[in-house]
Design a protein around this motif. Structure first.
Motif, PDB file in Angstrom:
ATOM      1  N   UNK A  42       0.825  -1.203   0.000  1.00 42.19           N
ATOM      2  CA  UNK A  42       0.000   0.000   0.000  1.00 42.19           C
ATOM      3  C   UNK A  42       0.866   1.261   0.000  1.00 42.19           C
ATOM      4  N   UNK A  43       1.925   1.289   0.824  1.00 47.87           N
ATOM      5  CA  UNK A  43       2.809   2.453   0.887  1.00 47.87           C
ATOM      6  C   UNK A  43       3.566   2.657  -0.414  1.00 47.87           C
ATOM      7  N   UNK A  44       4.067   1.564  -0.986  1.00 42.47           N
ATOM      8  CA  UNK A  44       4.768   1.677  -2.272  1.00 42.47           C
ATOM      9  C   UNK A  44       3.851   2.318  -3.316  1.00 42.47           C
ATOM     10  N   UNK A  45       2.613   1.848  -3.352  1.00 44.45           N
ATOM     11  CA  UNK A  45       1.660   2.354  -4.331  1.00 44.45           C
ATOM     12  C   UNK A  45       1.359   3.837  -4.091  1.00 44.45           C
ATOM     13  N   UNK A  46       1.162   4.221  -2.839  1.00 44.17           N
ATOM     14  CA  UNK A  46       0.832   5.607  -2.524  1.00 44.17           C
ATOM     15  C   UNK A  46       1.989   6.548  -2.857  1.00 44.17           C
ATOM     16  N   UNK A  47       3.203   6.149  -2.493  1.00 44.12           N
ATOM     17  CA  UNK A  47       4.369   6.995  -2.758  1.00 44.12           C
ATOM     18  C   UNK A  47       4.598   7.123  -4.261  1.00 44.12           C
ATOM     19  N   UNK A  48       4.529   6.005  -4.961  1.00 43.62           N
ATOM     20  CA  UNK A  48       4.738   6.020  -6.415  1.00 43.62           C
ATOM     21  C   UNK A  48       3.705   6.917  -7.101  1.00 43.62           C
TER      22      UNK A  48
END
Length: 391
Positions: free
Chosen positions: A21-27
Motif C-alpha cells: 500500500x505504501x509503495x503504491x501511494x508513494x509512487x
C-alpha cells in the motif's frame, strides 16, 4: 532476467500488505507531480523514501543525485515532495562542515540543493564528511569540541540527496555513491499536479505518518533477516557487475522485497538501469541548442546537416562562447556530439550528394527544442534578419 532468478525473487518477496500500500501511494504521489523519463526513477525513489526510515538497519545508505541539463525541470519540486516523505529531512543550499552536528543529533535525511554552485576546493572538509557518510563503518569524523578542545568523533552516516544542474556537479567519489536521477523539462502537453494548497501536503503527511509507524528495529528487525540481505546481495551481484552499485542498491532492493514479486523485479531492473547510466558531463549550455535551432531555420529546405558543417556554423556566431573553445579554434564536431547527447540527439550517417559522413537529422532536434527552448526565444523572422553568412 532469467527464470531461476525470477523464481528466487518470488520466494524472497514478502508481499506485506502495508508495504504494498505504501509503495503504491508513494509512487502515485511522485508521478502525479513529476514527469519522469521512465518508470525506473519513481520506482527507485519510492523504495529510497522508505529506506530513509530504515537506513540504520543497513551497512550502506545510497545517496540520490538529481540533476538536469537546465533549470525548470522539476528538481526543486521533487525535493519539496521527498523532504515531506523522508525521515527528519533538512533542506539546505548553503551547507557548511557543521552539518556533522545536525547528522549526529537528528539521524535524519540531508538534502543539498544547488550543489553545482559549491566550490569544491573551498569546501574540502564538507565534501570529506559527505564522502564518509554513506557507510555505517566509516568511523565518522573527528572534531575538537569545547573549551578544552576534546577530540570527539561524530557519526555522519545518514541518507543524503544532492541536486543541481549537470551530471558533472558531483565529485567522482560522491557520484560513485549515488543513484542518478535525471529530470528533463516536460512538454506543454504533459499535465502534472501543483504542490499548492493543503490537500497535497495532507496526502504527503499521511504517507509520512504511515512510514513512521513501521518502527524499524536495528537489532531485531521484524521485516527481513540477514539471510534476506545476503540473498539480495547474491541476486544483485549476478545482475549488476558494478560492486559499488551493488553495495548501495542492497537497501533499496531489500526494502522492495517487502512488496510483491513484480515490484521486487521492477526495482532490481530499475536499480541496474540507473546505476549503469552514463553520467559523464552533460551540462552543456542551452546556448548551443539555441544556436542549432537558428542554424536549422537558416538551412531552408534541408533536412539534415553534417557534423563538421554544424561545428563551423556554430563558430560563425561570433558572439557565442564557443568561438573561444579549443585554444581559440572554436568548437569541434566531437564537442558538439558530446553536448547533444545530453539531449538524446545522436549523430548518424548523412548523405549529401556523393559525400557520406556523420551528421544529424533536424527532426531529431525537435523534441529538445520543445523541452528546453522558450517558444519566443527563436523566431524564424528574427533569425533571418541577423543575416548570418553561414552557407
Amino acid at each position: 532476467m532469467d527464470t531461476i532468478i525470477i523464481e528466487r525473487l518470488e520466494r524472497l518477496a514478502k508481499s506485506r500488505g502495508v508495504f504494498i500500500s505504501l509503495f503504491s501511494e508513494i509512487y502515485e504521489l511522485l508521478t502525479s507531480f513529476i514527469c519522469f523519463q521512465s518508470d525506473d526513477e519513481p520506482i527507485v525513489l519510492t523504495n529510497w523514501v522508505v529506506s530513509t526510515w530504515a537506513y540504520e538497519c543497513f551497512m550502506h545508505t545510497p545517496y540520490i543525485h538529481i540533476y538536469s541539463p537546465d533549470k525548470r525541470c522539476g528538481k526543486s519540486l521533487l525535493l519539496d515532495i521527498l523532504s515531506e516523505l523522508c525521515k527528519k529531512s533538512l533542506k539546505t543550499s548553503q551547507p557548511s562542515s557543521a552539518i556533522y552536528r545536525w547528522i549526529q543529533e537528528n539521524k535524519g535525511t540531508l538534502f543539498i540543493d544547488e550543489i553545482d554552485t559549491l566550490n569544491r576546493e573551498d569546501r574540502s572538509e564538507f565534501y570529506g564528511i559527505l564522502n564518509q557518510g554513506f557507510s555505517s563503518r566509516s568511523g565518522g569524523v573527528l572534531k575538537m569540541v569545547g573549551n578544552n578542545h576534546t577530540p570527539t568523533t561524530f557519526d555522519v552516516y545518514c541518507p543524503k540527496l544532492f541536486s543541481g544542474i549537470g551530471a558533472d556537479n558531483l565529485t567522482d567519489t560522491l557520484r560513485d555513491r549515488s543513484i542518478p536521477i535525471e529530470l528533463q523539462r516536460k512538454t506543454e502537453e504533459v499535465k502534472t499536479r501543483r504542490l499548492i494548497g493543503t490537500q497535497p501536503f495532507y496526502e504527503l503527511e499521511m504517507v509520512a505518518i504511515g512510514l513512521e509507524q513501521l518502527d524499524f528495529d536495528v537489532e531485531d528487525n521484524p521485516y527481513w533477516s540477514e539471510d534476506d540481505m545476503l540473498e539480495v546481495l547474491d541476486i544483485l551481484s549476478q545482475t549488476n557487475k558494478d560492486d559499488r552499485a551493488v553495495d548501495i542498491c542492497i537497501p533499496i532492493v531489500t526494502i522492495a522485497s517487502m512488496g510483491s514479486p513484480e515490484w521486487l523485479e521492477q526495482t532490481i531492473n530499475a536499480c541496474n538501469n540507473l546505476t549503469q547510466r552514463d553520467t559523464e558531463e552533460q551540462s552543456w549550455e542551452i546556448e548551443l541548442l539555441g544556436l542549432c535551432k537558428k542554424i536549422m531555420f537558416l538551412q531552408t529546405g534541408k533536412t539534415n546537416i553534417q557534423s563538421r558543417e554544424l561545428a563551423i556554423a556554430i563558430n560563425d556566431f561570433d558572439e557565442s562562447r564557443f568561438v573561444n573553445w579549443n585554444n581559440g579554434n572554436g568548437i569541434n564536431p566531437s564537442n558538439v556530439a558530446r553536448a547533444l547527447r545530453s539531449y538524446g540527439i545522436k549523430s548518424k550517417s548523412i548523405r549529401q550528394g556523393t559525400d557520406v559522413s556523420k551528421g544529424y537529422e533536424w527532426n531529431d532536434f525537435l523534441d529538445a527544442f520543445d523541452r528546453y527552448l522558450p517558444k519566443d526565444e527563436v523566431q524564424e523572422e528574427d533569425i533571418r534578419e541577423e543575416q548570418v553568412e553561414i552557407f
